[in-house]
Design an enzyme around this catalytic site. Structure first.
Site, PDB file in Angstrom:
ATOM      1  CG  ASP A 145      -2.000  -0.982   1.238  1.00 23.76           C
ATOM      2  OD1 ASP A 145      -2.192  -1.653   0.204  1.00 23.76           O
ATOM      3  OD2 ASP A 145      -2.684  -1.110   2.268  1.00 23.76           O
TER       4      ASP A 145
ATOM      5  CD  GLN B  13      -0.951   8.073  -2.256  1.00 25.69           C
ATOM      6  OE1 GLN B  13       0.073   8.734  -2.441  1.00 25.69           O
ATOM      7  NE2 GLN B  13      -1.367   7.736  -1.049  1.00 25.69           N
TER       8      GLN B  13
ATOM      9  NE  ARG C 232      -4.120  -1.942  -4.407  1.00 25.50           N
ATOM     10  CZ  ARG C 232      -3.668  -2.097  -3.149  1.00 25.50           C
ATOM     11  NH1 ARG C 232      -3.392  -1.055  -2.378  1.00 25.50           N
ATOM     12  NH2 ARG C 232      -3.492  -3.304  -2.664  1.00 25.50           N
TER      13      ARG C 232
ATOM     14  CE  LYS D 165     -11.201   9.192  -8.443  1.00 23.49           C
ATOM     15  NZ  LYS D 165     -12.509   9.856  -8.369  1.00 23.49           N
ATOM     16  N   GLY D 166      -5.971   8.275  -3.843  1.00 24.55           N
ATOM     17  CA  GLY D 166      -5.203   8.758  -2.687  1.00 24.55           C
ATOM     18  C   GLY D 166      -6.134   9.100  -1.544  1.00 24.55           C
ATOM     19  CB  ALA D 167      -6.995   7.283   1.288  1.00 24.07           C
TER      20      ALA D 167
ATOM     21  CB  THR E 161     -11.468   4.020  -8.940  1.00 21.45           C
ATOM     22  OG1 THR E 161     -12.344   5.119  -8.702  1.00 21.45           O
ATOM     23  CG2 THR E 161     -11.761   3.452 -10.317  1.00 21.45           C
ATOM     24  CG  HIS E 162     -15.127   2.462  -4.757  1.00 24.13           C
ATOM     25  ND1 HIS E 162     -14.168   3.120  -4.022  1.00 24.13           N
ATOM     26  CD2 HIS E 162     -15.052   1.172  -4.406  1.00 24.13           C
ATOM     27  CE1 HIS E 162     -13.533   2.260  -3.253  1.00 24.13           C
ATOM     28  NE2 HIS E 162     -14.050   1.076  -3.465  1.00 24.13           N
TER      29      HIS E 162
HETATM   30  P1  FDA Z   1     -14.154   8.992  -5.303  1.00 28.84           P
HETATM   31  O1  FDA Z   1     -13.683   9.272  -3.917  1.00 28.84           O
HETATM   32  O2  FDA Z   1     -14.258  10.104  -6.284  1.00 28.84           O
HETATM   33  O3  FDA Z   1     -15.538   8.247  -5.180  1.00 28.84           O
HETATM   34  C1  FDA Z   1     -16.321   7.894  -6.320  1.00 28.84           C
HETATM   35  C2  FDA Z   1     -17.614   7.273  -5.820  1.00 28.84           C
HETATM   36  O4  FDA Z   1     -17.324   6.017  -5.182  1.00 28.84           O
HETATM   37  C3  FDA Z   1     -18.330   8.083  -4.742  1.00 28.84           C
HETATM   38  O5  FDA Z   1     -19.167   9.047  -5.301  1.00 28.84           O
HETATM   39  C4  FDA Z   1     -19.102   7.001  -4.001  1.00 28.84           C
HETATM   40  O6  FDA Z   1     -20.245   6.620  -4.726  1.00 28.84           O
HETATM   41  C5  FDA Z   1     -18.151   5.846  -4.044  1.00 28.84           C
HETATM   42  N1  FDA Z   1     -17.292   5.789  -2.835  1.00 28.84           N
HETATM   43  C6  FDA Z   1     -15.988   6.102  -2.767  1.00 28.84           C
HETATM   44  N2  FDA Z   1     -15.523   5.881  -1.516  1.00 28.84           N
HETATM   45  C7  FDA Z   1     -16.560   5.424  -0.791  1.00 28.84           C
HETATM   46  C8  FDA Z   1     -16.724   5.020   0.562  1.00 28.84           C
HETATM   47  N3  FDA Z   1     -15.728   5.058   1.435  1.00 28.84           N
HETATM   48  N4  FDA Z   1     -17.953   4.599   0.956  1.00 28.84           N
HETATM   49  C9  FDA Z   1     -18.974   4.548   0.097  1.00 28.84           C
HETATM   50  N5  FDA Z   1     -18.882   4.938  -1.211  1.00 28.84           N
HETATM   51  C10 FDA Z   1     -17.699   5.356  -1.644  1.00 28.84           C
HETATM   52  N6  FDA Z   1      -5.453   4.921  -0.979  1.00 28.84           N
HETATM   53  C11 FDA Z   1      -4.157   5.186  -0.660  1.00 28.84           C
HETATM   54  O7  FDA Z   1      -3.823   6.345  -0.415  1.00 28.84           O
HETATM   55  N7  FDA Z   1      -3.238   4.169  -0.606  1.00 28.84           N
HETATM   56  C12 FDA Z   1      -3.555   2.878  -0.903  1.00 28.84           C
HETATM   57  O8  FDA Z   1      -2.693   2.008  -0.874  1.00 28.84           O
HETATM   58  C13 FDA Z   1      -4.907   2.586  -1.248  1.00 28.84           C
HETATM   59  N8  FDA Z   1      -5.303   1.322  -1.545  1.00 28.84           N
HETATM   60  C14 FDA Z   1      -6.558   1.101  -2.067  1.00 28.84           C
HETATM   61  C15 FDA Z   1      -6.916  -0.160  -2.529  1.00 28.84           C
HETATM   62  C16 FDA Z   1      -8.130  -0.342  -3.155  1.00 28.84           C
HETATM   63  C17 FDA Z   1      -8.487  -1.680  -3.703  1.00 28.84           C
HETATM   64  C18 FDA Z   1      -9.040   0.758  -3.314  1.00 28.84           C
HETATM   65  C19 FDA Z   1     -10.340   0.612  -4.020  1.00 28.84           C
HETATM   66  C20 FDA Z   1      -8.713   1.986  -2.786  1.00 28.84           C
HETATM   67  C21 FDA Z   1      -7.487   2.178  -2.150  1.00 28.84           C
HETATM   68  N9  FDA Z   1      -7.145   3.412  -1.630  1.00 28.84           N
HETATM   69  C22 FDA Z   1      -5.838   3.651  -1.271  1.00 28.84           C
HETATM   70  C23 FDA Z   1      -8.187   4.453  -1.415  1.00 28.84           C
HETATM   71  C24 FDA Z   1      -8.255   5.440  -2.564  1.00 28.84           C
HETATM   72  O9  FDA Z   1      -7.118   6.269  -2.572  1.00 28.84           O
HETATM   73  C25 FDA Z   1      -9.507   6.334  -2.476  1.00 28.84           C
HETATM   74  O10 FDA Z   1      -9.455   7.075  -1.282  1.00 28.84           O
HETATM   75  C26 FDA Z   1     -10.815   5.569  -2.489  1.00 28.84           C
HETATM   76  O11 FDA Z   1     -10.781   4.514  -3.414  1.00 28.84           O
HETATM   77  C27 FDA Z   1     -11.986   6.517  -2.887  1.00 28.84           C
HETATM   78  O12 FDA Z   1     -11.754   7.047  -4.147  1.00 28.84           O
HETATM   79  P2  FDA Z   1     -12.530   6.594  -5.479  1.00 28.84           P
HETATM   80  O13 FDA Z   1     -11.510   6.289  -6.514  1.00 28.84           O
HETATM   81  O14 FDA Z   1     -13.461   5.485  -5.195  1.00 28.84           O
HETATM   82  O15 FDA Z   1     -13.236   7.880  -5.997  1.00 28.84           O
END
Ligand code: FDA
Length: 308
Positions: A130, A159, A180, A183-185, A222-223
Site C-alpha cells: 500500500d 496515488q 495499483r 486516487k489517494g486517501a 476505484t469506485h
Molecule cells: P471517489 O472518492 O471520487 O468516489 C467515487 C464514488 O465512489 C463516490 O461518489 C461514491 O459513490 C463511491 N465511494 C468512494 N468511496 C466510498 C466510501 N468510502 N464509501 C462509500 N462509497 C464510496 N489509498 C491510498 O492512499 N493508498 C492505498 O494504498 C490505497 N489502496 C486502495 C486499494 C483499493 C483496492 C481501493 C479501491 C482503494 C485504495 N485506496 C488507497 C483508497 C483510494 O485512494 C480512495 O481514497 C478511495 O478509493 C476513494 O476514491 P474513489 O476512486 O473510489 O473515488
C-alpha cells in the site's frame, strides 16, 4: 471540508481511544471490515470468491513505532499466507510499510516485507505494498524497487492526487512493475497534491491509460463509475483484452457496481481488511464519503431508541 475533518480525526489518538472501545462504532465499522480474525477474513473471502471476485487481504495496522509490534505484524502476514493456502481461498495480501516498521528503520521494514514476499512466492501468491502519506513515499518506493529487483510477485499502489506520480509510474513500469492505481486517501498539502478533485480525476484517467497500454498486468482501483468507464472504453478502443488488467474495490463499497463488473466479465479484486486496528481505516472511508456518516448515525439511533 468534511474530508479534512475525518482525516484529522483519523490520526487523533483521543478519539481513537474512545471509538475503539465503543461496541457501537465497532459494529458500524463492520460494513468495511471483515472481522477481527483471519478465520473471519477467510470466510468473507470464500463468499466473495463464490460470487466471482478475487481478494487482497489486509491485516489492519499502521504507524507502528515499536520494533516488536512490526515483527508481530509481519508474522501475522506469514500466518495469513499459510491460512489462505490451507483454505484454498483465492486471495493475495496487501500491507502497509508503516505497519512493517518504516518509521522505525527502513531496513527493518524491508526485511519484514521481504520475508512476506518470500513466503508468498512459496505459495505462488502475490503481495501488494500500500502507499501511505507523502513523507513515506520515497522510502516506500525504494523498498519496493529493491524487492522487485529480486521477486516478481510484488506490486505497489500509487496515488493520482500527487504531482510526482506520473514520474513514479513511468519509472516503475520501466522496471516491469505492477501498479495499483488509486486516487489517494490521505490529507496532503497543495505543494505535493492536486487540491481539486477535477485534476485528481484527470490525472487518474491519464495514468490509467499509461497502465493499460503498458503491456503488463495492472490494477485500476476505484469506485468512481466515470474512471471505470474511461478505462473500459480506452481498453476497448486499443484492443486491450479484459484479462490483461483488473479493477479493484474496497470491501463494503459500491457492492452494486462490483456485481455489475463481474457480470460484464471484468476481473475484480476486493480489498478485505480484518483485525482490531480498524479505526484509521474506517475514518478514511468516512472521509471519502461523508454520507457514510448518515449510515453510522442511523445505526446509533436504532441502538439508542428502544424498540416499541
Ligand atoms: P471517489 O472518492 O471520487 O468516489 C467515487 C464514488 O465512489 C463516490 O461518489 C461514491 O459513490 C463511491 N465511494 C468512494 N468511496 C466510498 C466510501 N468510502 N464509501 C462509500 N462509497 C464510496 N489509498 C491510498 O492512499 N493508498 C492505498 O494504498 C490505497 N489502496 C486502495 C486499494 C483499493 C483496492 C481501493 C479501491 C482503494 C485504495 N485506496 C488507497 C483508497 C483510494 O485512494 C480512495 O481514497 C478511495 O478509493 C476513494 O476514491 P474513489 O476512486 O473510489 O473515488
Amino acid at each position: 471540508m468534511w474530508r479534512s475533518v475525518f482525516l484529522s480525526l483519523s490520526t487523533n489518538s483521543g478519539v481513537k481511544h474512545v471509538a475503539t472501545r465503543s461496541r457501537l462504532a465497532k459494529g458500524v465499522s463492520s460494513r468495511f471490515v471483515a472481522g477481527d480474525t483471519l478465520d473471519e477474513a477467510v470466510s468473507a473471502t470464500r463468499e466473495l470468491n463464490r460470487r466471482g471476485m478475487t481478494v487482497e487481504m489486509d491485516y489492519l495496522g499502521e504507524s507502528v513505532t515499536d520494533r516488536r509490534q512490526a515483527e508481530a505484524a509481519a508474522s501475522a502476514y506469514l500466518g495469513m499466507l499459510d491460512g489462505i493456502a490451507a483454505a484454498g481461498a483465492d486471495s493475495q495480501v496487501s500491507l502497509k510499510p508503516t505497519q512493517m516498521g518504516l518509521a522505525i528503520d527502513g531496513d527493518l521494514c524491508y526485511q519484514n516485507i521481504r520475508k512476506i514476499v518470500e513466503r508468498a512466492a512459496l505459495h505462488g501468491n502475490f503481495v501488494w505494498v500500500d502507499i501511505e502519506d507523502s513523507p513515506t513515499i520515497d522510502r516506500t518506493i525504494q523498498i519496493f524497487k529493491r524487492l522487485r529487483a529480486q521477486y516478481p510477485n510484488v506490486g505497489i499502489a500509487l496515488q493520482s492526487y500527487l504531482y510526482r506520480t506520473r514520474r513514479d509510474t513511468e519509472e516503475i513500469l520501466s522496471l516491469g512493475g505492477t501498479i495499483r492505481l488509486v486516487k489517494g486517501a490521505y490529507q496532503e498539502p497543495p505543494e505535493v497534491a492536486f487540491p481539486n478533485k477535477r485534476d485528481v480525476d484527470l490525472s487518474f484517467r491519464l495514468l490509467s491509460e499509461l497502465l493499460l497500454s503498458s503491456g503488463q498486468f495492472q490494477a485500476i482501483a476505484t469506485h468512481d463509475e466515470k474512471m471505470i468507464q474511461h478505462a473500459i472504453e480506452y481498453a476497448r478502443a486499443h484492443g486491450i483484452p479484459k484479462e490483461s488488467f483488473e479493477f479493484q474495490m474496497l470491501y463494503g463499497v459500491r457492492r452494486d457496481l462490483q456485481e455489475r463488473l463481474v457480470r460484464e466479465g471484468y476481473r475484480l479484486r476486493l480489498y478485505v481488511p480484518y483485525g482490531e486496528q480498524w479505526y484509521p481505516y474506517f475514518m478514511r472511508r468516512l472521509a471519502e464519503r461523508p454520507a457514510n456518516l448518515v449510515f453510522l448515525l442511523g445505526n446509533v439511533a436504532r441502538e439508542l431508541l428502544p424498540a416499541c
